[in-house]
Design an enzyme around this catalytic site. Structure first.
Site, PDB file in Angstrom:
ATOM      1  CD  GLU A 195      38.193 -85.246 -76.596  1.00 16.54           C
ATOM      2  OE1 GLU A 195      39.039 -85.384 -77.491  1.00 16.54           O
ATOM      3  OE2 GLU A 195      37.477 -86.196 -76.174  1.00 16.54           O
ATOM      4  CD  GLU A 230      39.555 -90.890 -76.941  1.00 19.68           C
ATOM      5  OE1 GLU A 230      40.092 -90.337 -77.926  1.00 19.68           O
ATOM      6  OE2 GLU A 230      38.844 -90.281 -76.128  1.00 19.68           O
TER       7      GLU A 230
HETATM    8  C1  LER Z   1      38.568 -88.024 -79.153  1.00 16.84           C
HETATM    9  O1  LER Z   1      39.364 -87.877 -78.026  1.00 16.84           O
HETATM   10  C2  LER Z   1      37.227 -88.502 -78.801  1.00 16.84           C
HETATM   11  O2  LER Z   1      36.920 -88.657 -77.651  1.00 16.84           O
HETATM   12  C3  LER Z   1      36.287 -88.808 -79.854  1.00 16.84           C
HETATM   13  O3  LER Z   1      34.972 -88.801 -79.355  1.00 16.84           O
HETATM   14  C4  LER Z   1      36.373 -87.905 -81.048  1.00 16.84           C
HETATM   15  O4  LER Z   1      35.625 -88.511 -82.036  1.00 16.84           O
HETATM   16 MN    MN Z   2      38.271 -88.290 -76.006  1.00 21.75          MN
END
Ligand code: LER
Ligand code: MN
Length: 270
Positions: A247, A153
């Site tokens: 999320e 990510e």
């Molecule tokens: C985790 O998926 C994320 O987006 C981060 O901002 C967590 O620190």
């Molecule tokens: Mn994230």
């Protein structure tokens, strides 16, 4: 594309962008009640609960497991894959590999977000990216044994200085010949970093393997100023068939957030 919603069991992340924080059985029930297809799990570590217990909850509520996060390795244990201390890097990789095995037994990929760490001090960016590539090679191979990818990510500039853009992530995967690694397009981070979120998704092409479907302010989609239509069109254009995962911050409360997000996902996919 399928819907997912985050369930966190990490007290240190109580203020984080996760929707349901109550005991896990309640979180699964809430996800089902709101009509989600799957849940994304954020646990303190691989020994928090058995795989069999999670499988039983998933079966009881007829929910899939979209992914498992590794961020507790950072927020709880202070571990990162680019720590200057080799012992800490080793412990970080061990944590990530265990989470890959945990998720893999559920048919779910693990996500590398905050545990990627940062460069600085005595550590150059090249050095940190080289350590990260070594870790991603090990993670990709471990995930492959379970028939799932490993998800990397890119984060916004306030969380890492390694890779902040999806296209940079795609180039990094290709330049380092990283196998079985897909990118996470977190629309909140992308809202900060990309000049055009939809175009960034098109440019990253086949590399996107997971989506955090958050609005510009990291609330449920529809509560900020993100224009979802071109983003969803871009995901369709690149053939994305994975999750749109919530999320997001549980605002104004977890139930209202979950309701708004599933409404936005259904509208986006209609
Ligand atoms: C985790 O998926 C994320 O987006 C981060 O901002 C967590 O620190
Ligand atoms: Mn994230």
């Amino acid at each position: 594309m399928k819907s997912a919603i985050t369930l966190s069991q990490v007290p240190e992340a109580a203020a984080g962008p996760f929707v349901f924080h109550q005991p896990l059985a309640e979180g699964f029930a809430a996800a089902k009640k709101h009509g989600y297809h799957s849940v994304e799990l954020f646990f303190p570590g691989p020994d928090f609960i058995t795989v069999a217990e999670v499988k039983a909850l998933a079966a009881e509520h007829n929910l899939g497991i979209a992914a498992v996060g590794t961020g507790a390795g950072m927020v709880k244990h202070g571990l990162s894959l680019t720590d200057p201390d080799p012992a800490k890097r080793e412990a970080a990789l061990e944590f990530v590999l265990k989470m890959i095995d945990f998720g893999g037994q559920l048919g779910a990929p693990a996500i590398l977000g905050s545990m990627q760490g940062k460069w600085g001090g005595d550590i150059s960016r090249d050095q940190a990216l080289s350590w990260l590539a070594d870790a991603l090679k090990a993670a990709g191979a471990a995930a492959a044994k379970h028939g799932v990818p490993f998800i990397y990510e890119p984060l916004n500039r306030y969380e890492t200085n390694l890779i902040n853009h999806l296209a940079e992530g795609a180039k990094y995967i290709e330049d380092n010949k990283l196998e079985n690694i897909v990118l996470l397009a977190d629309l909140f981070h992308m809202n900060i970093e990309e000049s055009d979120v939809a175009q960034a998704i098109i440019d990253a092409g086949k590399h996107t393997g997971h989506v955090h479907f958050a609005d510009s302010n990291r609330n449920a989609m529809g509560m900020g100023h993100t224009d979802t239509a071109p983003i969803v069109a871009a995901l369709k254009q690149v053939g994305y068939t994975g999750y749109l995962s919530a999320e997001v911050f549980p605002k104004p409360d977890a139930d209202a957030c979950a309701a708004q997000e599933i409404k936005a996902i259904k509208e986006a996919l209609a």
